[in-house]
Every structure is written in C-alpha cells, then in structure tokens.
Design a protein around this motif. Structure first.
Motif, short mmCIF file in Angstrom:
data_model
loop_
_atom_site.label_atom_id
_atom_site.label_comp_id
_atom_site.label_asym_id
_atom_site.label_seq_id
_atom_site.Cartn_x
_atom_site.Cartn_y
_atom_site.Cartn_z
N SER A 145 0.07 -9.42 -9.02
CA SER A 145 -0.69 -9.92 -10.16
C SER A 145 0.16 -9.71 -11.42
CB SER A 145 -2.01 -9.17 -10.31
OG SER A 145 -2.64 -9.49 -11.53
N PRO A 146 0.51 -10.74 -12.17
CA PRO A 146 0.27 -12.15 -11.87
C PRO A 146 1.00 -12.56 -10.60
CG PRO A 146 1.75 -11.93 -13.74
CD PRO A 146 1.25 -10.57 -13.42
N GLY A 147 0.49 -13.61 -9.96
CA GLY A 147 1.00 -14.03 -8.67
C GLY A 147 2.42 -14.56 -8.72
N GLY A 148 2.97 -14.78 -7.54
CA GLY A 148 4.38 -15.13 -7.47
C GLY A 148 4.69 -16.60 -7.68
N GLU A 149 3.68 -17.46 -7.64
CA GLU A 149 3.97 -18.90 -7.69
C GLU A 149 4.63 -19.26 -9.02
OE1 GLU A 149 0.12 -20.44 -6.80
OE2 GLU A 149 0.33 -20.07 -4.66
N GLY A 150 5.88 -19.65 -8.95
CA GLY A 150 6.64 -20.02 -10.14
C GLY A 150 7.31 -18.82 -10.79
N LEU A 151 6.70 -17.64 -10.70
CA LEU A 151 7.27 -16.44 -11.32
C LEU A 151 8.12 -15.64 -10.33
CD1 LEU A 151 4.18 -15.17 -13.34
CD2 LEU A 151 6.20 -16.30 -14.25
N ILE A 185 0.83 -1.22 0.00
CA ILE A 185 0.00 0.00 0.00
C ILE A 185 0.86 1.27 0.00
CG2 ILE A 185 -1.67 1.33 1.36
CD1 ILE A 185 -2.61 -1.41 2.54
N LEU A 186 1.92 1.28 0.82
CA LEU A 186 2.64 2.53 1.07
C LEU A 186 3.93 2.69 0.29
CD1 LEU A 186 2.14 2.71 4.96
CD2 LEU A 186 0.86 3.94 3.21
N ASN A 187 4.50 1.58 -0.20
CA ASN A 187 5.75 1.69 -0.96
C ASN A 187 5.45 1.98 -2.42
OD1 ASN A 187 7.51 1.28 1.16
ND2 ASN A 187 7.69 -0.93 0.81
N GLU A 188 6.18 2.90 -3.00
CA GLU A 188 6.02 3.20 -4.42
C GLU A 188 6.28 1.96 -5.26
OE1 GLU A 188 5.40 6.05 -6.59
OE2 GLU A 188 4.27 6.52 -4.79
N GLY A 189 7.20 1.11 -4.78
CA GLY A 189 7.56 -0.09 -5.55
C GLY A 189 6.60 -1.24 -5.36
N GLY A 190 5.55 -1.07 -4.57
CA GLY A 190 4.55 -2.11 -4.41
C GLY A 190 5.00 -3.23 -3.50
N ALA A 191 4.38 -4.38 -3.67
CA ALA A 191 4.57 -5.49 -2.74
C ALA A 191 5.90 -6.19 -2.92
CB ALA A 191 3.45 -6.50 -2.93
N ASP A 192 6.57 -6.49 -1.80
CA ASP A 192 7.73 -7.37 -1.84
C ASP A 192 7.29 -8.82 -1.76
OD1 ASP A 192 9.96 -5.94 -2.29
OD2 ASP A 192 10.41 -5.54 -0.20
N SER A 193 6.16 -9.05 -1.12
CA SER A 193 5.68 -10.42 -0.96
C SER A 193 5.19 -10.94 -2.31
CB SER A 193 4.54 -10.46 0.05
OG SER A 193 4.01 -11.75 0.10
N ALA A 194 5.74 -12.09 -2.70
CA ALA A 194 5.38 -12.65 -4.01
C ALA A 194 3.90 -13.00 -4.09
CB ALA A 194 6.23 -13.89 -4.28
N SER A 195 3.26 -13.21 -2.95
CA SER A 195 1.86 -13.63 -3.00
C SER A 195 0.90 -12.45 -3.11
CB SER A 195 1.52 -14.45 -1.75
OG SER A 195 1.72 -13.67 -0.59
N LEU A 196 1.43 -11.22 -3.12
CA LEU A 196 0.56 -10.04 -3.20
C LEU A 196 0.67 -9.35 -4.56
CD1 LEU A 196 1.04 -8.48 0.36
CD2 LEU A 196 -0.64 -10.15 -0.42
N ARG A 247 2.86 -21.41 -16.63
CA ARG A 247 2.00 -20.62 -17.52
C ARG A 247 0.56 -20.63 -16.99
NH1 ARG A 247 5.36 -22.66 -21.66
NH2 ARG A 247 3.94 -24.30 -22.31
N ALA A 248 0.11 -21.83 -16.58
CA ALA A 248 -1.26 -21.92 -16.05
C ALA A 248 -1.41 -21.08 -14.78
CB ALA A 248 -1.60 -23.38 -15.76
N LEU A 249 -0.38 -21.14 -13.93
CA LEU A 249 -0.44 -20.35 -12.68
C LEU A 249 -0.46 -18.85 -12.98
CD1 LEU A 249 2.10 -22.44 -10.56
CD2 LEU A 249 -0.34 -22.17 -10.08
N ALA A 250 0.31 -18.45 -14.00
CA ALA A 250 0.35 -17.02 -14.36
C ALA A 250 -1.02 -16.55 -14.84
CB ALA A 250 1.41 -16.78 -15.42
N VAL A 251 -1.64 -17.36 -15.69
CA VAL A 251 -2.96 -16.98 -16.20
C VAL A 251 -3.98 -16.95 -15.07
CG1 VAL A 251 -4.87 -17.73 -17.70
CG2 VAL A 251 -2.51 -17.84 -18.53
N ALA A 252 -3.93 -17.98 -14.22
CA ALA A 252 -4.94 -18.08 -13.15
C ALA A 252 -4.76 -17.01 -12.07
CB ALA A 252 -4.88 -19.46 -12.51
N SER A 253 -3.55 -16.48 -11.95
CA SER A 253 -3.31 -15.51 -10.87
C SER A 253 -3.31 -14.07 -11.37
CB SER A 253 -1.97 -15.81 -10.19
OG SER A 253 -0.91 -15.66 -11.10
N CYS A 254 -3.64 -13.89 -12.64
CA CYS A 254 -3.74 -12.53 -13.18
C CYS A 254 -5.11 -11.98 -12.77
CB CYS A 254 -3.58 -12.57 -14.70
SG CYS A 254 -3.36 -10.96 -15.40
#
Lengths: 460, 176
Positions: free
Chosen positions: A320-326, A307-318, A374-381
């Motif tokens: 889009s697309p999500g962090g799983e695999g990417l 929310i507060l950092n200009e660079g956005g989330a460091d956590s891969a799970s926060l 690829r499937a995870l990227a599509v599903a987490s977008c």
C-alpha cells in the motif's frame, strides 16, 4: 471468525497504555497487528487485558508487545520509524518488476526493434534491483525473448544493477535450445500447466523430460496451476508430482477477473469458499511434503514474506500503495507500457484505461508520471479504503485497482463483495492458523531463505 | 425495539452509544450478506433496516453478528483516534529520514527533530507533538520544488545517476 464470540466493549479501551493496533478473531483467539507488520495472537483474556491497559508489566508478553510497538507509552520512535521505512522502501525505488509479453494470440509478435526499446525502458527505472518476467506465451516469440535477455544482461553489467530473469510458459513449448539459453542466462523457468485434460498431461510429460536437466544444472523451477472446478480433484496428486520432479514450489492460482468474465471462465471458476477449501487441502499436503524436502506453495510464500520479513512484501501486489505502475510495469508486443499484466490483458480486450505510455515515445518517465498511475496510487492506498484501513491484514496485503475495475467496474472496489479480497483473507486466516504451530513456522521461514528466491514473488 | 417483517429487520441505534461512523463501517462490512439502509430518526438516533441477501432464516443471526461488529467498529474508532498523531509522527519521521539518507532532494536538514516524549497521562497527543509533525511536514514541502514527485520516482536512472557510480543507487534493497 466466530460470530458468537462476545465482543469487546469499546469503553474498556485504555487510550493511555494501549497503542495502535488492528485486530481480527482467529477461532477463539485474537490476532493483533500494527503498521510495522508486527503481530501477536492473543487469548481472549490476554486481548481484553491488552485493550484495557491491564497487562502485567513484568510479564514476557508485555515486553514483547512493547518491543513491537503495541504499547503506547513505550514507543521507540527511532526503531519504529526505521521499521516503517524498511517495509515501505519500494516508495523510493520505482518499478522493479517488469513483465514483458512478446507474443499474443493470432497477431504479430514483438519486433526486435521494439524488444530492444523495451529492454532500454526497463533499465530507466531507478530501482537498483530489476526483475524481468516474460509472460503470455513468450516462447512463441523466442527471438524477441533472446534479444531482451542478452541486452538486459549487458545493461545490468554496465549499470551495476541487480537483475533477475524469469520466464513463464507451458513446458510443452520449451525446446532444448531455448532451455539451454535460459539456463545460460540464469533465467528461472515457471512451468505454466494448462487447466486440465490431455493438454495438461502433454505439458507434464515435457516437464518431466526437462526437470532432469534443470536439476542437473541446479536451476530452480516452479510450477503454476490454476485451481478451477475441473482441476480441484487432482490437485493434491499434482502437488506430489511437482515435488517429486524437484520443483522448488507450486503456485496455485485462482482465475483472474478477466478469465472469470468469459462464459467458459464462469463455468470453470471456483467460488471463494470452494477455492479456499481446495487450497487448504493442498497447503496441508505441501506442509507434509516438507518433512522430506523444502517445497513451497508460492502464493503462501508471497504472503509469508510480507508477514515474516522485516522488509515486508516483495510482491508488488501486497503493498500500500499498490504496485500497479509504481512497483511494476508490463510491456505489450507493440511496445505499449501498462501498469500491470492484468492491465495489459484488459488492453488486449479493447480497454486501454491503464495504458500508460509507449516504449518508443516518452518511455519510463511518461509511464510513471501518467494520470492513470496517480489514480492507481490513490485507489490502492489502503488508508483510503473503508474496509481495508481497519483490516488486520492491512500490513500484509494490497488491493488491485485494475482487478477491482474488471470485477466491480470501479478502481476503488468494494471489498466485502470482492473475490480477490475474500480469497486472500481466507489464505491469510489459514497462514496465521498454521503459524501457531512452531514446526510450520520453521518450514515457512525456510521457504523465505531458499536460494534463487531473491526476485519479486509472482502475483498472488 | 425490533420489528420483524419477512427477511427484514429494523432497529434503532443511539449514536451517543455507537458513533455514526462505526454504524456505517459495520453496515459496509455486511454488504456481502445483507442489504443495509441507514436513515436519520430522532435526535441522536438512526434507523437501520437489515435485509438478508440469501435466506430469511439468516436475518436474526446476521443481526446478532452485526451488533457485535458495531462494538468492534466502535473500538476501532477509539483506537484510531487515540493514536492518530503518534502514527503520523512515526510515518513522517520515516519519510524525512529516508530522504536524508537517499540524498535525492536538496534542502532537507540532516538533523530531524527529536521524538517527543509520549505523555502517559494524556489520552491524546498534546499540542507539542502536533507542532512537531507540522514542522516535519513543512520540511518535506520546503525540500521539494517540483511537488509532483517528492520521492523522485519518475526520474529515469540515467538522469538521476549521471556521472555517479552505481553505488549511488537509492536505498531500497531487495530481499536476499
């Protein structure tokens, strides 16, 4: 959300002056957010004026909204493209979080040969900053942990990559020799406390013993506690105790979908409403403690970074697309590479849907090029998710296809009935409520500036 | 017109007032609390059946909240439609500029087109902006011979940086 609030008429929308925004009721106010992570909480009258393009152009609010990309005919394309790019820099970097589980219940641990191969695979990631996190009772296989620590540090020195190290385990398993080695390697310790009962008391006793050494070495440490039905009552006292021990923060977690699926997990798991009520009380306790010293709740800190950092989330799970695999990979004791820790745990239950490759064959390229990623990227977008695309929290959150798969049998998930979504939305509601008080915002910003927090946050 | 039967409500919605997409989105948002069925009725009208999952007492209140949600989903659709091209332009510009800086792809022109002037008088973005976006997207496609990995994320570090110093790392930075 106030159900009785009078909704805003769609016909009042001014398509010329009003730029893109997502919105959500916050009590008697409206939260508006946009693609660049900017937000503003408006009164009902301000919201209606904004939607209808009737804001006073000379008012400070108008200037703020224009600067943040909310006013359609005042868009700074260069600045907004740079802001979007900064928040999505992970798209160009590859996985930065590498979780390694060198041991497991009842079976052989990771061999030293596999440990060496895993360390090498980690450094194949194009990310210039890497974080290695040892998970899943890693202290049960200390030789493999030690080898990876040493090898990774040597490779970081030769490649010039930034490396952060962390180890999460029950403090009762952490001996003095292992503690000294972790301190020497600059690895941060996260004390994972058992749910409740005698084993938690034993772990806390050991944590007290090592906390003094950690403080003396000026090494930050955090505590991880699962919020189960049995552990709810003592949570505020636990917060006090962890702060008194000198911990940098506490991570309050819900049970994972896999844990919830077991008979014991079904009994122990809180409903989202129960979890959120407990979490609110604990966070308010944490905020009160901050009048004396900085002490963070780590799930909140992960969201606040987004929310507060200009660079956005460091956590891969926060993301889009999500962090799983990417954004993250997880390595099991046999060298198998999974898209995340949850995927690895699923693999240990016999479902290898998210097993991407093997550390000794194919390695990094095979892992991130796999059809599963690829499937995870599509599903987490989030733009592909009917409820998420218009959610006011889209810029600060991500979906977990693996968790959705475990809970709902579908990597796309169904957010209105998704436990993770309900809990995270509730936490974000609470954080935006607290952010309305400037004192709280100062505390939250302080958490983001803490030393030793330059690593991807633990998964919320 | 509303018919009440046990824990279920049925009502008609005019799709000239509430777009079908907004009706579906509102129904989806309520799937945690109610079973919702949408069926075609007469021209420009759909029938919505609404059944509370928990208590029959809830159904009236849920129905009221559902109608509020319908308005908000309709508003979201309008916001999205009016700003879609502008959002696409900003994202495309960000992607192109990042590729220029990271220099990971050959053939990307250094000077991306200048941003279009937002037309204050036009409710939707004009054809010039649409052409601009298409040109940017064409640049990305032209620049990527492999097509499968336009950002080069699957290329291992050692391959990408063979013969280069660590200073040639991708532009992504970690938070301090």
């Amino acid at each position: 959300m106030s159900e009785s609030a009078v909704a805003v008429e769609p016909s009042s929308f001014d398509p010329v002056r009003t730029g893109f925004f997502r919105f959500r009721r916050l009590g008697d106010r409206y939260l508006i957010t946009n693609d660049f992570g900017r937000y503003r909480v408006l009164t009902d009258a301000e919201f209606r004026a904004y939607v209808g393009g009737a804001l006073d152009r000379s008012a400070p609010l108008y200037g703020t909204l224009a600067k943040d990309g909310f006013i359609r005919d005042q868009l700074d394309f260069e600045g907004l493209a740079a802001a979007w790019r900064a928040r999505h820099r992970f798209l160009w970097s590859g996985p930065s979080l590498h979780s390694i589980a060198p041991s497991g219940p009842g079976r052989a641990g990771m061999s030293l040969e596999t440990a060496a191969a895993v360390a090498d695979r980690v450094f194949e990631s194009p990310s210039p900053a890497l974080s290695i996190e040892f998970v899943g009772r890693p202290l049960a296989n200390w030789p493999a942990v030690r080898l990876i620590l040493d090898r990774a540090r040597a490779k970081a020195a030769s490649s010039g990559k930034e490396l952060t190290l962390g180890l999460a385990d029950d403090p009762s398993r952490l001996g003095d020799a292992e503690l000294a080695a972790l301190l020497s390697a600059g690895a941060e310790f996260r004390a994972v406390l058992p749910a409740a009962g005698a084993s938690r008391a034993k772990s806390l006793r050991r944590l007290k013993a090592i906390a003094a050494k950690l403080r003396k070495a000026a090494a930050g440490f955090t505590v991880e506690a699962v919020v189960s039905r049995g552990a709810r009552a003592g949570l505020e006292a636990l917060v006090d105790e962890c702060a008194a021990l000198g911990a940098r923060g506490i991570l309050l977690k819900d049970l994972s979908p896999l844990e919830r699926a077991s008979p014991a997990g079904r009994k122990a798991a809180c409903s989202p409403e129960e979890f959120l009520a407990t979490y609110r009380a604990a966070l308010e306790r944490v905020l009160r403690l901050n009048s004396r010293r900085a002490f963070a709740e780590e799930t909140a800190r992960a969201f606040l970074g987004a929310i507060l950092n200009e660079g956005g989330a460091d956590s891969a799970s926060l993301r889009s697309p999500g962090g799983e695999g990417l954004g993250e990979l997880a390595y099991d004791r046999d060298g198998a590479i999974y898209s995340s820790v949850e995927a690895l745990e699923l693999g240990r239950c016999g479902d290898d849907s998210f097993r991407l490759a093997d550390s000794s064959a194919g390695g990094y390229r095979a892992a991130v090029s796999s059809p599963s990623v690829r499937a995870l990227a599509v599903a987490s977008c989030l733009d592909n998710q009917p409820a998420c695309a218009s959610c006011a929290y889209a810029a600060y959150h991500g979906v977990s296809p693996v968790q959705s798969y475990v809970e709902q049998g579908d990597i796309l998930g169904r957010m209105p009935t998704n436990t993770r979504c309900a809990i995270h939305k509730g936490i974000l509601d609470l954080l935006f409520e607290k952010l309305q008080d400037e004192k709280n915002e100062m505390i939250f910003r302080g958490w983001l500036r803490q030393k030793g927090t330059g690593r991807p946050y633990p998964r919320p | 017109m509303t018919q009440k039967a046990a824990a279920e409500l049925k009502f008609s919605l005019d799709t000239r007032i509430y777009p079908l997409e907004a009706i579906q989105a509102a129904a989806y948002a309520f799937t945690d609390r109610a079973f919702v069925r949408i069926a075609p009725e007469a021209d420009a009208s759909v029938a919505v059946r609404f059944k509370a999952k928990k208590s029959a007492k809830d159904v009236e209140a849920l129905s009221d909240a559902f109608h509020n949600e319908l308005l908000h989903e309709s508003l979201r659709l309008r916001i999205s439609a009016a700003n879609q091209k502008l959002r696409e332009y900003v994202v495309t510009k960000a992607l192109v500029s990042a590729q220029e800086d990271s220099n990971t792809l050959p053939g990307v022109q250094a000077d991306a087109p200048a941003p279009p002037e937002a037309e204050p008088s036009a409710p939707l973005v004009d054809a010039a902006l649409e052409r601009e976006i298409e040109a940017l997207l064409a640049e990305i496609e032209k620049a990527e011979p492999g097509a499968g990995d336009p950002l080069g994320v699957s290329v291992p570090w050692q391959v990408k940086h063979e013969g280069k110093s660590a200073g040639g790392a991708p532009p992504a930075k970690k938070e301090p």
